[in-house]
Design a protein around this motif. Structure first.
Motif, PDB file in Angstrom:
ATOM      1  N   ASN A  71      22.422  67.953  40.429  1.00 38.96           N
ATOM      2  CA  ASN A  71      21.674  67.632  39.208  1.00 38.96           C
ATOM      3  C   ASN A  71      20.924  66.310  39.349  1.00 38.96           C
ATOM      4  OD1 ASN A  71      22.586  69.943  38.007  1.00 38.96           O
ATOM      5  ND2 ASN A  71      24.210  68.941  36.854  1.00 38.96           N
ATOM      6  N   ILE A  72      21.563  65.333  39.979  1.00 43.05           N
ATOM      7  CA  ILE A  72      20.901  64.050  40.195  1.00 43.05           C
ATOM      8  C   ILE A  72      19.681  64.240  41.086  1.00 43.05           C
ATOM      9  CG2 ILE A  72      21.154  61.786  41.305  1.00 43.05           C
ATOM     10  CD1 ILE A  72      24.076  61.812  40.341  1.00 43.05           C
ATOM     11  N   GLY A  73      19.836  65.049  42.138  1.00 42.39           N
ATOM     12  CA  GLY A  73      18.715  65.318  43.040  1.00 42.39           C
ATOM     13  C   GLY A  73      17.568  66.018  42.332  1.00 42.39           C
ATOM     14  N   GLY A  94      13.882  64.450  41.745  1.00 43.36           N
ATOM     15  CA  GLY A  94      12.700  65.180  42.219  1.00 43.36           C
ATOM     16  C   GLY A  94      11.715  65.442  41.098  1.00 43.36           C
ATOM     17  N   GLY A  95      12.219  65.794  39.919  1.00 45.04           N
ATOM     18  CA  GLY A  95      11.341  66.017  38.772  1.00 45.04           C
ATOM     19  C   GLY A  95      10.640  64.743  38.340  1.00 45.04           C
ATOM     20  N   GLY A 143       6.637  64.237  38.361  1.00 43.54           N
ATOM     21  CA  GLY A 143       5.950  63.809  37.154  1.00 43.54           C
ATOM     22  C   GLY A 143       5.148  62.543  37.377  1.00 43.54           C
ATOM     23  N   PHE A 144       5.693  61.615  38.157  1.00 48.24           N
ATOM     24  CA  PHE A 144       4.967  60.385  38.456  1.00 48.24           C
ATOM     25  C   PHE A 144       3.714  60.685  39.265  1.00 48.24           C
ATOM     26  CE2 PHE A 144       4.152  56.769  41.281  1.00 48.24           C
ATOM     27  CZ  PHE A 144       3.946  55.780  40.336  1.00 48.24           C
ATOM     28  N   LYS A 145       3.831  61.552  40.257  1.00 48.23           N
ATOM     29  CA  LYS A 145       2.669  61.914  41.074  1.00 48.23           C
ATOM     30  C   LYS A 145       1.605  62.602  40.226  1.00 48.23           C
ATOM     31  CE  LYS A 145       4.839  62.355  45.595  1.00 48.23           C
ATOM     32  NZ  LYS A 145       5.178  63.281  46.684  1.00 48.23           N
ATOM     33  N   ASP A 146       2.031  63.506  39.332  1.00 46.26           N
ATOM     34  CA  ASP A 146       1.071  64.180  38.458  1.00 46.26           C
ATOM     35  C   ASP A 146       0.392  63.185  37.518  1.00 46.26           C
ATOM     36  OD1 ASP A 146       1.650  66.585  39.630  1.00 46.26           O
ATOM     37  OD2 ASP A 146       3.014  67.254  38.034  1.00 46.26           O
ATOM     38  N   GLY A 147       1.144  62.200  37.060  1.00 47.04           N
ATOM     39  CA  GLY A 147       0.578  61.199  36.165  1.00 47.04           C
ATOM     40  C   GLY A 147      -0.406  60.274  36.849  1.00 47.04           C
TER      41      GLY A 147
END
Length: 73
Positions: free
Chosen positions: A27-29, A33-34, A38-42
């Motif tokens: 879950n941490i992984g 990753g999410g 999200g940062f890359k998309d932003g």
């Protein structure tokens, strides 16, 4: 005392898995990753994802303008 050998890292990995469990580590992984995705998309310039545009539109439709009155007067 220099660098750790492979056996040291395997022992550390086993202890971490025993303490946290494989499900929690997975879950941490996934969360990490999410967040990176999200940062890359932003960081992409130009287009906004459709979800963000729809959420912004929905938020403005629910906005209510009010005027505050002073009760002391």
């Amino acid at each position: 005392m220099g660098s750790f050998s492979i056996w040291h890292w395997l022992i550390v990995l086993v202890i971490v898995m025993l303490v946290f469990g494989t499900k929690k580590l997975r879950n941490i992984g996934q969360d990490l990753g999410g967040a990176v995705k999200g940062f890359k998309d932003g960081m992409k310039p130009g287009e906004e994802p459709k979800e963000q545009i729809q959420q912004a539109a929905a938020a403005t439709e629910k906005t209510v303008d009010v005027q505050a009155k002073d009760l002391n007067k």
